[in-house]
Design an enzyme around this catalytic site. Structure first.
Site, mmCIF file in Angstrom:
data_model
loop_
_atom_site.group_PDB
_atom_site.id
_atom_site.type_symbol
_atom_site.label_atom_id
_atom_site.label_comp_id
_atom_site.label_asym_id
_atom_site.label_seq_id
_atom_site.Cartn_x
_atom_site.Cartn_y
_atom_site.Cartn_z
ATOM 1 N N ASP A 74 -2.945 -0.304 6.220
ATOM 2 C CA ASP A 74 -3.958 -0.803 5.128
ATOM 3 C C ASP A 74 -3.341 -1.969 4.615
ATOM 4 O O ASP A 74 -3.963 -2.936 3.923
ATOM 5 C CB ASP A 74 -3.946 0.420 4.084
ATOM 6 N N HIS A 81 -5.800 4.721 6.206
ATOM 7 C CA HIS A 81 -5.005 5.462 5.103
ATOM 8 C C HIS A 81 -3.548 5.587 5.637
ATOM 9 O O HIS A 81 -2.822 6.556 5.329
ATOM 10 C CB HIS A 81 -5.660 6.824 5.036
ATOM 11 N N GLU A 91 0.927 5.499 0.174
ATOM 12 C CA GLU A 91 0.201 6.949 0.383
ATOM 13 C C GLU A 91 1.073 7.779 -0.418
ATOM 14 O O GLU A 91 2.362 7.776 -0.497
ATOM 15 C CB GLU A 91 0.304 7.303 2.107
ATOM 16 N N ASP A 94 0.886 -1.193 0.087
ATOM 17 C CA ASP A 94 -0.004 0.149 -0.040
ATOM 18 C C ASP A 94 0.927 1.289 -0.206
ATOM 19 O O ASP A 94 1.913 1.342 0.798
ATOM 20 C CB ASP A 94 -0.987 0.067 1.109
#
Length: 592
Positions: free
Chosen positions: A177, A172, A30, A28
Site C-alpha cells: 500500500d 492491505h 496495518e 502505511d
C-alpha cells in the site's frame, strides 16, 4: 528629496522548499482495528523518496498487545500466528523513526494521514518517546481537490491506484500500500504543479483551502430536496439553468457542492451564481440518464461540459450526384430521399476525416469537389487536376482516357453503400492488402496510420449499423429483472418502452407481481413518438446510443418488437462490427 520605496530581495529560504528537494516518507500501517491507544499496530511499511527516486524501504510485522480479530485477519491476510514471534511496538519504533528521519526534516505522507499519525503518536506515548511532529501530507485530502468525480467515484487508495495505473496494486499489506501511495503522490504532485504549486509551503497552503462562508451558506438550497434518485438542475435568479446532473440520492449529491469535497473551480463559480435547485425524481437509472441528456440539450447549461449542443456534430455524406463523392456535412438533409447515404454522427471533424480517408483508400471514389456533367466532354477538356494526377477515380476523363465510365463508377458507389450499410468485407480485404503492402516495404508508421483510419471508419459504421434497427423500430419493449444501481428501489422487473430510438416510458414492477398488466399500461400511456425524418436531431442519436447500451447489457430480455419485418432487430452478419473485430485481431507491428 524624500526617499523612494525600498526594494528588498527575499532569500532562498523565504521562497520555500521545492517539492523536488523534499524527502517524503510514505507510510502505511496495518492495525487490529481498535483505538490508537491500544498499541494495535500489526505491520509497518514505508518508502522514502526524494525527487521521484526511491531512497529506501522499511517493512516489518509488529506483535500487537491484543489478538487480531478474525475479520481483520481476512482483510489483511496477517494472522496471529504470523506476528507471534515478531517484535513489539516498543522494539520496532526506534528503528522506524531512525529510518524516517522526521527529526531531519522528512515529510510524512499517508493515505488518510490522520489515522496513521494517531497510531504513531500513541506508540510514542506508550514507549515514552517524544513525538517528532513531522510535516504531514494527506493524499486523501489532496485527491479531493485534484480528482473530479467524473474521473473516480471515491478517493479510496484502490480507486486512485486504478485511475493512475500504479505499478503496485494495494492489497492491505503495509509495504504494498505504501508503494501504491508513492505513485498516487507523484501523480497528484504532477497535477498540482500546473496550479502554481512548486514548494512544500505552496502545497500546505493549497491543501488548507476551506469552504468560504458564502458557499457554506448556500447549503440551504439542498433543504427539502428528495433523498431519491433522479436529476437536479442548478438555476440562477432569472431561472436560467446553470448545471444539470444526476444522482442516486439527489439531496446528498447537491449537499456535497457546498462542502470541501467539491474542488472544481467551475463548480465553485456555478454555486456562487445559483439561487435554486430543481429536482426531477426518476423511476430508473435509464430514465435519469435520458432526462439529463434532454435537459442539457434543451438548456445548454454553461457549466456542463458534455452532451451540450448535440447538433454540433459532423456526418460523412455520400452525395446523390451523377458522380457521387464523399463530403463532410453538419446535418442530415431531406436529400437523403434522393439516394444520399450518411455515416455518423462524429463528435470530432478530425475523426470524420479519418473515416473519409479510409474509404478513399479502399474505394476509388473521386475526391474533387468540382461539379461533373453526366457525360464527359469528347475532347477531355474540363478534367480536374486531381484526376490528371491519379488522385481519384477520374470519371471526368472518360473511359477512353483511362477514367471510369458511368457503369463502372456506379459499381464503386454501390460497393461504398454496402460498406456503409451492411457488408464491410470488401473494405476490410482491401484495407488489409494495403496494410500488408506497407508492412512489406517496412513503412510501419504509414501502416499504423492507415490502420487507424480504417478503424475510425469501421467504428463509426458499426455504431450506425447497431443503432439503425432501434431508430427505425416503431416500438420495442424490453425488461430486466431487478434494478441494478444502488439507490433505486428494487422491483420485480425494470421495463423500458422505446419508440423510434427514443425513450417513451419506463417503470419498475412490484416484486412478485405479474409484469404483463404493467407493460400494457406502459404501452398505453407511453410518449407518442412520430417516425423521425432524415433530418432527425442530434439529441435523438445520443439518446438512442444510451438506450442501445442498456439493451445490450446481460440479462435484458425483449418482450415485443413491433413490425419486425419492416425493421428487423438484427445486425448484418458481415457488417462493420464483424470487420472491426478481425482488424483489431491482427495488429501491424515491425519485425523483432
Amino acid at each position: 528629496m524624500p526617499a523612494g520605496p525600498t526594494s528588498v530581495q527575499i532569500s532562498f529560504e523565504e521562497l520555500g522548499q521545492p517539492l523536488a528537494d523534499c524527502t517524503f516518507v510514505v507510510l502505511d500501517l496495518e492495525t487490529t482495528g481498535g483505538p490508537p491507544s491500544g498499541a494495535g499496530i500489526t505491520e509497518i511499511g514505508a518508502v522514502k523518496v526524494r525527487g521521484g527516486q526511491v531512497l529506501g524501504e522499511f517493512q516489518t510485522l509488529v506483535r500487537p498487545a491484543s489478538p487480531i480479530p478474525a475479520f481483520v485477519q481476512v482483510l489483511t491476510g496477517i494472522t496471529n500466528g504470523m506476528v507471534a514471534s515478531s517484535p513489539s511496538t516498543r522494539e520496532v519504533l526506534p528503528s522506524f523513526l531512525e529510518f524516517a528521519g522526521f527529526d531531519r526534516g522528512a515529510v510524512l505522507v499517508a493515505h488518510n494521514a490522520p489515522y496513521d499519525v494517531s497510531f504513531l503518536k500513541a506508540a510514542c506515548e506508550l514507549t515514552g518517546r517524544p513525538w517528532p511532529g513531522p510535516r504531514v501530507v494527506d493524499t486523501v485530502a489532496l485527491a479531493r481537490q485534484l480528482v473530479d468525480r467524473d474521473e473516480a467515484p471515491n478517493r479510496k487508495l484502490g480507486t486512485l491506484a486504478r485511475l493512475f495505473g500504479t505499478s503496485t496494486t494495494p492489497d492491505h499489506r503495509a509495504l504494498h500500500d505504501a508503494r501504491a501511495t508513492v505513485d498516487v503522490l507523484h501523480a497528484l504532485l504532477g497535477r498540482v504543479g500546473s496550479r502554481g504549486v512548486h514548494t512544500y509551503e505552496d502545497l500546505r497552503a493549497f491543501t488548507a483551502t476551506t469552504v468560504s462562508p458564502a458557499r457554506r451558506a448556500k447549503k440551504h438550497l439542498a433543504v427539502g430536496l428528495p433523498s431519491a434518485p433522479g436529476v437536479y438542475q442548478f438555476r440562477d435568479g432569472s431561472g436560467r439553468v446553470l448545471y444539470v446532473g444526476t444522482s442516486v440520492d439527489v439531496q446528498r449529491r447537491v449537499r456535497s457542492y457546498f462542502t470541501a469535497s467539491e474542488t472544481r473551480a467551475r463548480m465553485t463559480e456555478m454555486v456562487r451564481a445559483a439561487t435554486t435547485v430543481v429536482p426531477v425524481v426518476c423511476e430508473t437509472p435509464l430514465e435519469a440518464r435520458v432526462r439529463e441528456l434532454r435537459l442539457i440539450a434543451e438548456h445548454s447549461p454553461p457549466y456542463n461540459r458534455r452532451s451540450k449542443q448535440p447538433e454540433k456534430v459532423t456526418w460523412v455524406k455520400l452525395t446523390a450526384e451523377h458522380w457521387p463523392r464523399l463530403s463532410l456535412v453538419k446535418q442530415v438533409r431531406d436529400d437523403a430521399r434522393d439516394g444520399a447515404e450518411y455515416l455518423g454522427p462524429f463528435r470530432s471533424a478530425a475523426t470524420a476525416e479519418l473515416a473519409v480517408a479510409a474509404l478513399h483508400e479502399v474505394h476509388p471514389l473521386r475526391q474533387c469537389t468540382r461539379k461533373i456533367p453526366k457525360a464527359p466532354r469528347a475532347d477531355g477538356q474540363g478534367a480536374c487536376v486531381l484526376a490528371e494526377i491519379g488522385r481519384c477515380g477520374a470519371p471526368c476523363l472518360g473511359a477512353e482516357r483511362g477514367g471510369q465510365d458511368a457503369a463502372s463508377y456506379g459499381e464503386v458507389v454501390e460497393a461504398v453503400r454496402r460498406s456503409l450499410r451492411a457488408d464491410a468485407a470488401l473494405a476490410l480485404e482491401r484495407g488489409r492488402e494495403r496494410l500488408r503492402a506497407l508492412a512489406e516495404q517496412q513503412r510501419y508508421e504509414e501502416a499504423a496510420s492507415a490502420r487507424d483510419r480504417l478503424e475510425a471508419f469501421l467504428t463509426a459504421a458499426d455504431r450506425a449499423q447497431r443503432r439503425d434497427p432501434l431508430a427505425r423500430s416503431p416500438e420495442i419493449v424490453a425488461a430486466r429483472r431487478g434494478a441494478p444501481t444502488p439507490g433505486w428501489p428494487t422491483g420485480g422487473w425494470e421495463v423500458v418502452l422505446i419508440r423510434y430510438g427514443r425513450l417513451a416510458g419506463t417503470c419498475l414492477t412490484p416484486r412478485g407481481a405479474d409484469p404483463l398488466p404493467h407493460i400494457e399500461a406502459l404501452r398505453a400511456t407511453g410518449e407518442v413518438v412520430p417516425a423521425p425524418g432524415p433530418g432527425r436531431p442530434g439529441l435523438l442519436v445520443e439518446e438512442t446510443d444510451v438506450l442501445l447500451g442498456w439493451l445490450e447489457q446481460p440479462g435484458v430480455r425483449l418482450v415485443s418488437v413491433q413490425d419486425p419485418d419492416v425493421a428487423p432487430w438484427a445486425c448484418p452478419v458481415r457488417g462493420a462490427g464483424w470487420a472491426r473485430s478481425r482488424l483489431t485481431a491482427a495488429p501491424v507491428t515491425s519485425p523483432a
